[in-house]
Design an enzyme around this catalytic site. Structure first.
Site, PDB file in Angstrom:
ATOM      1  N   GLN A 178      38.623  44.643  33.497  1.00 60.75           N
ATOM      2  CA  GLN A 178      37.244  44.222  33.769  1.00 60.75           C
ATOM      3  C   GLN A 178      36.230  45.078  33.019  1.00 60.75           C
ATOM      4  O   GLN A 178      35.174  44.583  32.611  1.00 60.75           O
ATOM      5  CB  GLN A 178      36.969  44.265  35.272  1.00 60.75           C
ATOM      6  CG  GLN A 178      37.729  43.209  36.057  1.00 60.75           C
ATOM      7  CD  GLN A 178      37.672  43.440  37.555  1.00 60.75           C
ATOM      8  OE1 GLN A 178      37.241  44.494  38.021  1.00 60.75           O
ATOM      9  NE2 GLN A 178      38.104  42.451  38.320  1.00 60.75           N
ATOM     10  N   ARG A 208      43.921  38.035  49.050  1.00 57.06           N
ATOM     11  CA  ARG A 208      45.210  37.608  48.479  1.00 57.06           C
ATOM     12  C   ARG A 208      46.375  37.995  49.395  1.00 57.06           C
ATOM     13  O   ARG A 208      47.372  37.263  49.481  1.00 57.06           O
ATOM     14  CB  ARG A 208      45.379  38.161  47.070  1.00 57.06           C
ATOM     15  CG  ARG A 208      44.367  37.545  46.099  1.00 57.06           C
ATOM     16  CD  ARG A 208      44.605  37.926  44.659  1.00 57.06           C
ATOM     17  NE  ARG A 208      43.471  37.546  43.842  1.00 57.06           N
ATOM     18  CZ  ARG A 208      43.311  36.344  43.267  1.00 57.06           C
ATOM     19  NH1 ARG A 208      44.243  35.421  43.416  1.00 57.06           N
ATOM     20  NH2 ARG A 208      42.230  36.075  42.549  1.00 57.06           N
ATOM     21  N   LYS A 256      42.748  47.566  44.081  1.00 58.79           N
ATOM     22  CA  LYS A 256      42.091  46.258  44.197  1.00 58.79           C
ATOM     23  C   LYS A 256      41.272  46.272  45.496  1.00 58.79           C
ATOM     24  O   LYS A 256      40.800  47.312  45.932  1.00 58.79           O
ATOM     25  CB  LYS A 256      43.141  45.143  44.187  1.00 58.79           C
ATOM     26  CG  LYS A 256      43.863  44.991  42.859  1.00 58.79           C
ATOM     27  CD  LYS A 256      43.000  44.277  41.838  1.00 58.79           C
ATOM     28  CE  LYS A 256      43.746  43.948  40.573  1.00 58.79           C
ATOM     29  NZ  LYS A 256      42.896  43.203  39.616  1.00 58.79           N
ATOM     30  N   ARG A 290      47.307  47.112  47.465  1.00 60.70           N
ATOM     31  CA  ARG A 290      48.197  45.973  47.693  1.00 60.70           C
ATOM     32  C   ARG A 290      49.668  46.372  47.711  1.00 60.70           C
ATOM     33  O   ARG A 290      50.482  45.715  48.364  1.00 60.70           O
ATOM     34  CB  ARG A 290      47.943  44.885  46.646  1.00 60.70           C
ATOM     35  CG  ARG A 290      46.628  44.164  46.874  1.00 60.70           C
ATOM     36  CD  ARG A 290      46.365  43.050  45.898  1.00 60.70           C
ATOM     37  NE  ARG A 290      45.094  42.403  46.218  1.00 60.70           N
ATOM     38  CZ  ARG A 290      44.358  41.733  45.360  1.00 60.70           C
ATOM     39  NH1 ARG A 290      44.772  41.608  44.100  1.00 60.70           N
ATOM     40  NH2 ARG A 290      43.224  41.175  45.741  1.00 60.70           N
ATOM     41  N   GLY A 338      34.619  43.437  42.445  1.00 58.28           N
ATOM     42  CA  GLY A 338      34.781  44.400  41.366  1.00 58.28           C
ATOM     43  C   GLY A 338      34.374  43.818  40.029  1.00 58.28           C
ATOM     44  O   GLY A 338      33.823  44.519  39.175  1.00 58.28           O
ATOM     45  N   SER A 385      41.824  48.754  34.825  1.00 59.04           N
ATOM     46  CA  SER A 385      41.367  47.366  34.908  1.00 59.04           C
ATOM     47  C   SER A 385      40.882  46.894  33.552  1.00 59.04           C
ATOM     48  O   SER A 385      40.263  47.660  32.808  1.00 59.04           O
ATOM     49  CB  SER A 385      40.226  47.246  35.929  1.00 59.04           C
ATOM     50  OG  SER A 385      39.689  45.940  35.933  1.00 59.04           O
ATOM     51  N   ASP A 391      47.396  40.009  40.290  1.00 61.26           N
ATOM     52  CA  ASP A 391      46.994  39.207  41.444  1.00 61.26           C
ATOM     53  C   ASP A 391      48.133  38.340  41.966  1.00 61.26           C
ATOM     54  O   ASP A 391      48.060  37.818  43.085  1.00 61.26           O
ATOM     55  CB  ASP A 391      45.791  38.329  41.097  1.00 61.26           C
ATOM     56  CG  ASP A 391      44.501  39.129  40.990  1.00 61.26           C
ATOM     57  OD1 ASP A 391      44.483  40.301  41.428  1.00 61.26           O
ATOM     58  OD2 ASP A 391      43.512  38.597  40.457  1.00 61.26           O
TER      59      ASP A 391
END
Length: 423
Positions: free
Chosen positions: A166, A377, A331, A335, A89, A164, A304
């Protein structure tokens, strides 16, 4: 799949290179006016996607496995082919705005099945609001993305901050080459803000100017050149710290650097919140002692770490509440839902919330098959869980660790974790 037998983690291990800093250093080096040199770069699958991306935009690389030297193009060139971001990503969200900097033409960015389910709406909207042109090829806000080159003048833009950070980091990097720079205003709550500090740190080292306050301001100062040794990754090293704790062992993690911004340094605070003994001695972190109490956490800025916190909570009888991670649902996998389902398999009481989990742990039972859902993860967290049960567990999806930490299983076995292959 693999089988993890009951084991105790003991020994020392070198922290893997930071995946987040590796992505940022490579993306910035593409836009520099002079060559760059990056030492200790991650060789994770996600980072390889970013290496291939900067090559596609015209960077020339010299790699001796110890350091990478990058000769940047005068401006990013139009890629000859589709940019395959794999499952990263970070790669697609960084290089969507960078794609606007080519002289013209169009760039197509796509990835694997997991990536093609991840939302890209905020970066598409931002590019279009700034006068560029970007679309989702399926018109659903998901990859593949098509971005037109030609450059952006810059200015001001608002972006949804709830999905996000990002998107923000990608624009921060690209806007060093915008004519007027850029001011970004987050809409709503900005998640994962410490990652923006990491982006700022790399840009600062390359000679660009960024202000991080309620709004983000990037001056139109192209990066000059970057010489950077990638520090160890706290978030990835924390999986060995987790294993040491829940198995009642003692692990020393070396080559960590707390003097540079690291979003996942929060893992140290999370371990301590559960009563785990953590010592920091220079570049080493020493972890021993089982989790002793429940914890109430908000991991909005460090999603994370969520799987690590979930496994710690599974070994204490008190109730733990781990929240603030609604964005962890988009993600590599969901998760929140997937950690809930796997913990229930080992007998842990779990209540799923929209933004996290409430967990009452104790003594998780082994002897079951666990599924990482293709998420690196989750896999690494489940390995610690399995090693700490009386019977051990089978875990599916070991290939996923190549996304971030290719030598994870090898390092875990060096610490004494009993891993069996060829099932």
């Amino acid at each position: 799949m693999i089988e993890v037998k009951p084991s105790q983690a003991q020994g020392s291990v070198r922290a893997p290179p930071s995946k987040s800093y590796s992505h940022r250093a490579l993306a910035v080096s593409l836009l520099c006016e002079a060559p760059s040199k990056i030492e200790n770069i991650s060789r994770a699958r996600d980072v390889i996607a970013t290496i291939n991306a900067i090559k596609s935009f015209g960077a020339k690389l010299s790699d001796n496995l110890t350091e990478i030297k990058i000769e940047p193009p005068q401006r990013p060139s139009i890629p000859d082919d589709v940019i395959d971001c794999g499952g990263s990503g970070t790669t697609i969200r960084f290089f969507a705005p960078i794609s606007t900097l080519t002289e013209g033409g169009y760039t197509v960015l796509t990835g694997n099945d997991s990536l093609r389910r991840r939302p890209m709406g905020p970066i598409i909207d931002a590019i279009n609001k700034l006068g560029g042109w970007a679309i989702s090829s399926r018109m659903n806000g998901l990859p593949p993305l098509i971005v037109r080159g030609g450059g952006l003048k810059g200015g001001e833009v608002e972006i949804d901050g709830s999905i996000s950070s990002q998107f923000f980091s990608g624009l921060m990097i690209a806007s060093t080459r915008f004519e007027r720079g850029l001011k970004i205003k987050p809409i709503g709550e900005l998640v994962s803000r410490p990652y923006l500090e990491m982006t700022k740190e790399v840009l600062r080292r390359s000679g660009s100017h960024v202000e991080l306050n309620e709004e983000i301001k990037v001056e139109p100062v192209p990066p000059k050149g970057l010489e950077f040794k990638i520090p160890g990754d706290y978030g990835l090293a924390a999986f060995h710290m987790l294993t040491a704790s829940v198995t009642g062992g003692k692990v020393i993690v070396e080559d960590l650097d707390s003097t540079v911004p690291q979003a996942d340094y929060a893992a140290i605070d999370v371990l301590r919140s559960f009563g785990v003994e953590v010592q920091e001695v220079g570049s080493r972190v020493i972890v021993e002692g089982r989790p002793k109490r429940g914890s109430k956490l908000n991991l909005k800025d460090s999603p994370d770490i969520f799987p690590i916190a979930c496994v710690l909570a599974s070994f204490v009888s008190e109730i733990s509440e781990i929240r603030g991670v609604a964005h962890a649902r988009v993600k590599e996998s969901d998760r929140v839902a997937n950690m809930a389902s796997e913990l229930k398999k080992v007998g842990v009481e779990v209540k799923e919330l929209y933004d996290g989990l409430v967990i009452r742990g104790g003594s998780p039972k082994g002897g079951v098959k666990l599924d990482s859902h293709g998420d690196h993860r989750i896999f690494m967290a489940l390995l610690a869980l399995a090693a700490a049960t009386r019977e051990g567990c089978i875990i599916e999806g070991e290939d996923s660790v190549a996304d971030s930490y290719p030598s994870f299983l090898e390092d875990s076995m060096k610490l004494g974790i009993d891993v069996r292959y060829n099932l």
